[in-house]
Design an enzyme around this catalytic site. Structure first.
Site, PDB file in Angstrom:
ATOM      1  N   ASN B  68      46.831   2.266  46.547  1.00 56.55           N
ATOM      2  CA  ASN B  68      47.344   0.984  47.026  1.00 56.55           C
ATOM      3  C   ASN B  68      46.208   0.053  47.453  1.00 56.55           C
ATOM      4  O   ASN B  68      45.216   0.501  48.024  1.00 56.55           O
ATOM      5  CB  ASN B  68      48.290   1.244  48.211  1.00 56.55           C
ATOM      6  CG  ASN B  68      48.937  -0.020  48.711  1.00 56.55           C
ATOM      7  OD1 ASN B  68      48.356  -0.752  49.502  1.00 56.55           O
ATOM      8  ND2 ASN B  68      50.128  -0.305  48.227  1.00 56.55           N
ATOM      9  N   SER B 131      45.371   1.999  37.653  1.00 55.83           N
ATOM     10  CA  SER B 131      45.228   3.149  38.552  1.00 55.83           C
ATOM     11  C   SER B 131      45.783   4.437  37.955  1.00 55.83           C
ATOM     12  O   SER B 131      45.796   5.479  38.621  1.00 55.83           O
ATOM     13  CB  SER B 131      45.993   2.865  39.849  1.00 55.83           C
ATOM     14  OG  SER B 131      47.386   2.750  39.558  1.00 55.83           O
ATOM     15  N   GLU B 133      45.265   7.117  36.361  1.00 56.52           N
ATOM     16  CA  GLU B 133      44.785   8.489  36.563  1.00 56.52           C
ATOM     17  C   GLU B 133      44.969   8.981  37.989  1.00 56.52           C
ATOM     18  O   GLU B 133      45.002  10.175  38.241  1.00 56.52           O
ATOM     19  CB  GLU B 133      43.298   8.577  36.201  1.00 56.52           C
ATOM     20  CG  GLU B 133      43.024   8.299  34.741  1.00 56.52           C
ATOM     21  CD  GLU B 133      41.532   8.115  34.493  1.00 56.52           C
ATOM     22  OE1 GLU B 133      40.872   9.103  34.144  1.00 56.52           O
ATOM     23  OE2 GLU B 133      41.032   6.986  34.679  1.00 56.52           O
ATOM     24  N   PHE B 134      45.081   8.036  38.939  1.00 59.71           N
ATOM     25  CA  PHE B 134      45.064   8.422  40.350  1.00 59.71           C
ATOM     26  C   PHE B 134      46.339   8.054  41.092  1.00 59.71           C
ATOM     27  O   PHE B 134      46.395   8.149  42.306  1.00 59.71           O
ATOM     28  CB  PHE B 134      43.861   7.764  41.048  1.00 59.71           C
ATOM     29  CG  PHE B 134      42.571   8.048  40.359  1.00 59.71           C
ATOM     30  CD1 PHE B 134      42.003   9.316  40.459  1.00 59.71           C
ATOM     31  CD2 PHE B 134      41.938   7.086  39.589  1.00 59.71           C
ATOM     32  CE1 PHE B 134      40.814   9.608  39.812  1.00 59.71           C
ATOM     33  CE2 PHE B 134      40.752   7.368  38.940  1.00 59.71           C
ATOM     34  CZ  PHE B 134      40.184   8.630  39.042  1.00 59.71           C
ATOM     35  N   SER B 135      47.348   7.594  40.370  1.00 64.12           N
ATOM     36  CA  SER B 135      48.554   7.142  41.059  1.00 64.12           C
ATOM     37  C   SER B 135      49.760   7.937  40.578  1.00 64.12           C
ATOM     38  O   SER B 135      49.713   8.598  39.546  1.00 64.12           O
ATOM     39  CB  SER B 135      48.753   5.640  40.837  1.00 64.12           C
ATOM     40  OG  SER B 135      48.768   5.326  39.457  1.00 64.12           O
ATOM     41  N   THR B 143      56.183   0.414  44.995  1.00 65.23           N
ATOM     42  CA  THR B 143      55.413  -0.839  45.061  1.00 65.23           C
ATOM     43  C   THR B 143      55.658  -1.769  43.874  1.00 65.23           C
ATOM     44  O   THR B 143      54.953  -2.751  43.707  1.00 65.23           O
ATOM     45  CB  THR B 143      53.894  -0.549  45.104  1.00 65.23           C
ATOM     46  OG1 THR B 143      53.547   0.198  43.927  1.00 65.23           O
ATOM     47  CG2 THR B 143      53.516   0.241  46.337  1.00 65.23           C
ATOM     48  N   ILE B 200      61.030   8.368  48.424  1.00 59.60           N
ATOM     49  CA  ILE B 200      61.584   8.541  47.077  1.00 59.60           C
ATOM     50  C   ILE B 200      61.092   9.886  46.553  1.00 59.60           C
ATOM     51  O   ILE B 200      59.894  10.078  46.360  1.00 59.60           O
ATOM     52  CB  ILE B 200      61.147   7.391  46.147  1.00 59.60           C
ATOM     53  CG1 ILE B 200      61.530   6.036  46.772  1.00 59.60           C
ATOM     54  CG2 ILE B 200      61.787   7.537  44.774  1.00 59.60           C
ATOM     55  CD1 ILE B 200      60.956   4.833  46.032  1.00 59.60           C
ATOM     56  N   ARG B 338      34.093   0.191  40.917  1.00 65.58           N
ATOM     57  CA  ARG B 338      34.355  -0.653  42.080  1.00 65.58           C
ATOM     58  C   ARG B 338      33.566  -0.238  43.314  1.00 65.58           C
ATOM     59  O   ARG B 338      32.838  -1.029  43.904  1.00 65.58           O
ATOM     60  CB  ARG B 338      35.836  -0.579  42.443  1.00 65.58           C
ATOM     61  CG  ARG B 338      36.680  -1.702  41.951  1.00 65.58           C
ATOM     62  CD  ARG B 338      38.090  -1.475  42.444  1.00 65.58           C
ATOM     63  NE  ARG B 338      38.126  -1.626  43.885  1.00 65.58           N
ATOM     64  CZ  ARG B 338      38.570  -2.712  44.486  1.00 65.58           C
ATOM     65  NH1 ARG B 338      39.019  -3.722  43.780  1.00 65.58           N
ATOM     66  NH2 ARG B 338      38.573  -2.799  45.797  1.00 65.58           N
ATOM     67  N   TYR B 399      46.021 -12.874  36.775  1.00 64.72           N
ATOM     68  CA  TYR B 399      45.229 -11.842  37.443  1.00 64.72           C
ATOM     69  C   TYR B 399      43.806 -12.368  37.620  1.00 64.72           C
ATOM     70  O   TYR B 399      43.094 -12.581  36.643  1.00 64.72           O
ATOM     71  CB  TYR B 399      45.237 -10.576  36.584  1.00 64.72           C
ATOM     72  CG  TYR B 399      44.715  -9.346  37.288  1.00 64.72           C
ATOM     73  CD1 TYR B 399      45.584  -8.528  38.005  1.00 64.72           C
ATOM     74  CD2 TYR B 399      43.373  -8.996  37.232  1.00 64.72           C
ATOM     75  CE1 TYR B 399      45.121  -7.389  38.651  1.00 64.72           C
ATOM     76  CE2 TYR B 399      42.903  -7.861  37.877  1.00 64.72           C
ATOM     77  CZ  TYR B 399      43.780  -7.065  38.579  1.00 64.72           C
ATOM     78  OH  TYR B 399      43.320  -5.939  39.217  1.00 64.72           O
TER      79      TYR B 399
END
Lengths: 481, 481
Positions: B68, B131, B133-135, B143, B200, B338, B399
């Site tokens: 997030n 995201s 691979e990590f979400s 979200t 959820i 990042r 974006y």
């Protein structure tokens, strides 16, 4: 607001268009109708009416087109008075944006008026339920309506971008976006709420360019199962026929009878020859599939070619597409003949459901089998036929028609027995209680069973918040106790 | 449930992946982290944890992938204790139905694991956020995540058929159908609820056959406006590119710099020649459009041909589609670079919005203009670039990326100022506060402004019903007072 307590208005705006509505009107001496009708002209008037209704113990039953077939307007619980809130004066087109393909309407607008306004700008909503001529945008949203071209344009709930709804205490209006990740949408609560949570006064809808032309594909399959399978493959391949309609054997026979009645001479001869050819191929009782595609240019021609390839691979016999024109010219005509048939002592009703593809044929067989085993419907000459009316990637809807001889003096009981039987069969067979007719009073019993206790408590909490005095269409959808 | 109060776990499961999260971790001496972490293995354990949490005054912050970027895990209000509820042990595939194209998962499942299970059967969910691979599925739904291929498969909320969510008092689980007209859906309330209404635990999703192949179209436009117009025409014509990405002039320059860095010899020469050709045509600072289409066979080839025709008609120069391969091979790589950039004292952040087509270019210009007029961002060498990342019939998302030099010792204040400015510009320019990042803590201020008082009261009523003690992620989304 205009006011009326004329008997004719009270009758006109107190009933829907179901078989049981018609029977009630024809047979019952004392009809339970609203005490008066109000015709608000703007949303502030709706707000004022609801406020006064709370104060003076008036039950509000919102009514616009009045084509509901699930007794959604029935007076179930009554405060001191019952008011039919007729929305048809709120029919303004508020905005049409041809760049963003959106349009905002007041919700009392009828289908033809809405389409006329869009068509003038080369646009369409693309929502054509059989009730199209007599139903309104607000009614469509409040009952989760599906149009005949839902394959391309979606059900009405797929087209909504934003709603404005008036409740006795609040005005709910969402800030709308094409798509967003800004928290929780509350407007979906109004969709399918059937007048129990608020009065939907405005809606912002997705709209579309009008297609330049359409093309039909008509095909025959040996049986319902193989036809359904081909239809599934087509939709799951990413093809979007506007209309996809697969009739079972009985319905295909009915349709070909209707077609034959109008055919003479050479055409008749051709049909006879075709029939014997089909019979030789094992198609003695075929199932007919009708598909309508947009045909704007070469890219759509390629799609249609691809569709035919999918069908042929699954052993369809492709017929001349002119076969579909009879259906197309009558697509909105059933509402006209229904009532006269009923008056001629014919029981005529339809029921519908939806389920995932895996369960589609089992559910279809289960419903027919239950009617056969648990009633004398077929023994007494009753006819049942069915078509797949709306197809999605994950499943489809089954639309059944019943035609039988009315039992004189026993009309309601006769109907009740059949309705009870088929709806229970749908519920127990894993189908949706309704795909596009709604719940109202007629399907409440099964919706009550479907709802878990925790869902019911959440719905009750929302209802108590929005309509604390319970003036809005009480006794519909589910039992609150 | 497994339990941990190790400092590393408390840190790992207490932060997301936003710029401000990274800055906090790097610069703040006293970090506000959860007291402990729980890892439930089944939904009954989640129910038990929530019940105990109510009793023992424990704040619950649900955490799964932790990618997030809106400070959704920040500890805002605290009961006696704060527990990070880590869902990653609930990652079972419960059902895959290749006939109906549906699949049910526990919601702690990560993107790659979910796809692997579907891919093994020739299927895909089609949800590929950066995201990926990590979400996890649960995080995506909570979200309103959008994947890069949303043009074909929709945003995550378009794929949900049913949810099971656990609250301190209830288990909400809807009976799911392909489509229905059976009353009010409550599960949409959980979508975008960001851990504030319930946990959820399971989701039934629409899935798809894996495309056999994809094809890219890469095109240049003279400016952003004409590119956006062509993209709009394409999407509104009913074409569904999986990916549609139109870069503005600055981003196109950035991308071509990255491309050039890797090019040598003949290829380099060709590029130089192409560039001077383009310059002569008035394309000295062009905007690049990348489109990815499914290419399964002749019918898709026809679609791609049609797409190119639409682009050429709007004066696009079509480039070799190999131009897209660099982007494709790096589509999930930004998360990797990042943090190292941030550690190298680069301010690197992104923000995003969506709006209707009519407002798209005005909103884009408004945001740039506000940043120019109301800050010294550009004067100090800051770079801002943008692309349209997701296109729908009614609108699209913008974006933006920000790259600037960090102000040492002033990192948070520097970021806060920019964030405040651009989000206000989005809000005042009529854009969605977020298209796919969510609200969390970072965007709460503007969501508070967007919500009408009547909407807030309804949301509060629902919250009080589902989470009466307010243990679930308090202080997020909107202010309850």
């Amino acid at each position: 607001s205009q006011f009326s307590n004329e008997n004719l208005d009270r009758l006109k705006f107190g009933f829907g268009k179901s078989y049981q509505d018609a029977i009630k009107i024809l047979t019952q001496p004392n009809l339970n109708v609203p005490d008066f009708v109000l015709f608000p002209k703007k949303s502030s008037e709706v707000g004022y009416i609801l406020m006064q209704a709370e104060k003076h113990e008036i039950t509000i039953i919102t009514f616009s087109g009045g084509t509901n077939v699930t007794e959604c307007f029935a007076i179930e619980k009554k405060k001191k008075w019952v008011c039919a809130l007729n929305m048809q004066k709120m029919d303004k087109v508020l905005e049409i944006d041809p760049i963003s393909l959106t349009a905002t309407f007041e919700c009392g607008i009828y289908g033809p008026e809405l389409e006329k306004n869009l068509n003038n700008k080369g646009l369409t909503l693309g929502h054509f339920p059989q009730s199209f001529e007599f139903s309104t945008l607000g009614g469509w949203i409040a009952t989760r309506s599906a149009g005949q071209e839902s394959g391309k344009y979606g059900k009405i709930e797929d087209m909504v971008l934003g709603l404005k709804a008036v409740t006795p205490k609040f005005i709910l209006e969402n800030k709308d976006f094409p798509k967003h990740a800004s928290g929780i949408d509350t407007y979906p609560l109004l969709v399918g709420s059937e007048g129990t949570l608020g009065v939907i006064v405005e809606a912002k809808m997705k709209i579309n360019p009008i297609p330049k032309a359409h093309s039909w594909i008509v095909a025959l399959f040996k049986d319902f199962d193989s036809g359904a399978n081909a239809l599934r493959k087509m939709v799951q391949s990413g093809l979007h026929p506007c209309i996809s309609r697969l009739s079972d054997k009985t319905e295909t026979q009915m349709l070909s009878l209707l077609n034959n009645a109008e055919t003479k001479g050479l055409k008749k001869l051709m049909q006879t020859l075709t029939k014997s050819y089909l019979k030789n191929k094992g198609f003695d009782k075929p199932c007919m599939l009708m598909l309508q595609f947009v045909n704007n240019g070469p890219e759509d021609k390629s799609t249609i070619k691809h569709a035919k390839k999918i069908l042929r691979k699954r052993k369809a016999v492709i017929l001349p597409s002119s076969m579909a024109s009879n259906w197309e010219s009558n697509r909105f005509s059933l509402p006209y003949i229904r009532e006269s048939l009923i008056q001629h002592r014919i029981l005529l009703d339809t029921f519908e459901t939806s389920t995932y593809w895996r369960n589609l044929i089992p559910l279809y067989e289960h419903i027919k089998e239950d009617l056969r085993k648990k009633s004398d419907y077929f023994d007494k000459g009753g006819i049942l036929f069915c078509h797949i009316s709306h197809s999605y990637k994950t499943g489809a809807s089954l639309y059944f028609s019943l035609i039988a001889i009315q039992e004189k003096g026993n009309e309601m009981a006769q109907w009740n027995k059949i309705k009870e039987l088929v709806t229970t069969a749908i519920y127990e067979g894993g189908g949706a209680i309704s795909h596009h007719h709604g719940i109202g009073k007629a399907h409440k019993k099964w919706y009550n069973k479907q709802l878990s206790n925790d869902e019911r408590l959440l719905l009750k909490t929302i209802k108590s918040h929005l309509d604390p005095e319970g003036i809005l269409n009480p006794g519909k959808l589910y039992d609150e106790t």
